[in-house]
Design a protein around this motif. Structure first.
Motif: not given
Length: 241
Positions: A129-141, A220-228
């Motif tokens: 029913e579900r697959i979850i992967g642990l990734s990183s904000l390092s992969g955003v940009r 929440f801090k990382w959500k903000l960083i992710y969006t930026i």
């Protein structure tokens, strides 16, 4: 109601260990798979009251030829699969040592694709029913301080995004945990800002309680960083460390 089974790949990571505790509290049966089986046995003895909830198996993310037999020999087919295997090489070292770069590629991307393709293509497993992967904000940009590590996580995230679409007709959910700095053995010794550090148990909570949203950014801090980071012009990204 019969309890569900979760397969944790890379189960000796700090986040995976914290997830084992939280899944156990919720009554899941757990298959903890890692190369470090001795460490896992010690951990289970110390932290899981109902030892019979956990089965420990040997799994090597980069031994691709073993993945098919590993999956076929599971004691039972999983309802949830979590890929948490990780390996970190300093960017400057990785630039000079391709073996280190290649291992990050193997652990974070090639190994994940190898085993998760096998999981996803087992259409006889009606439980999944579900697959979850642990990734990183390092992969955003791409950033000059960690672009090799980040590129492997970016590739993993994109794979999961496509896998989510592929499995949608079978009503199988796919989530990616896009995590910031985690206080773990992998980041020990790195000079990271204390105010941004997250505990493994906090990230594990995002794993265990994953909902329908594909991208989950804990904190929440990382959500903000992710969006930026997502919105930032390239000329500004180039000025980041």
């Amino acid at each position: 109601m019969q309890s569900k089974t979760v397969l944790l790949l890379g189960a000796n990571s700090d986040v995976a260990k914290a997830a084992i505790i939280q899944y156990a509290v919720k009554g899941y049966r757990i298959i903890a798979a890692s190369r470090s089986t001795d460490e896992l046995h010690t951990f289970i003895q110390q932290h899981i009251p109902q030892k019979e909830q956990v089965t420990i198996l040997y799994f090597d993310a980069v031994d691709f030829d073993s993945h098919e037999s590993f999956y076929k020999q599971l004691p039972e087919k999983p309802h949830i699969v979590v890929y948490a295997a990780g390996y970190l090489k300093n960017n400057e070292e990785a630039l000079l040592d391709f073996k280190g770069s290649f291992r990050m590629m193997q652990v974070h991307y090639a190994g994940a694709v190898s085993i998760l393709n096998i999981v996803a293509m087992d259409k006889d497993n009606s439980r999944l029913e579900r697959i979850i992967g642990l990734s990183s904000l390092s992969g955003v940009r791409g950033r000059k301080s960690n672009f090799i590590y980040g590129s492997t996580k970016s590739a993993f995230t994109q794979y999961l995004a496509g896998l989510r679409q592929y499995l949608f007709p079978r009503h199988i959910k796919v989530n990616v945990i896009v995590a910031g700095y985690i206080r773990s053995k992998m980041t020990a010794g790195l000079n990271l800002p204390e105010s941004l550090m997250l505990e493994p148990s906090f990230i594990a909570g995002a794993v265990v309680n994953a909902g329908n949203t594909f991208t989950i950014v804990p904190g929440f801090k990382w959500k903000l960083i992710y969006t930026i980071l997502k919105l930032m012009p390239e000329k500004l990204v180039a000025k980041l460390p």
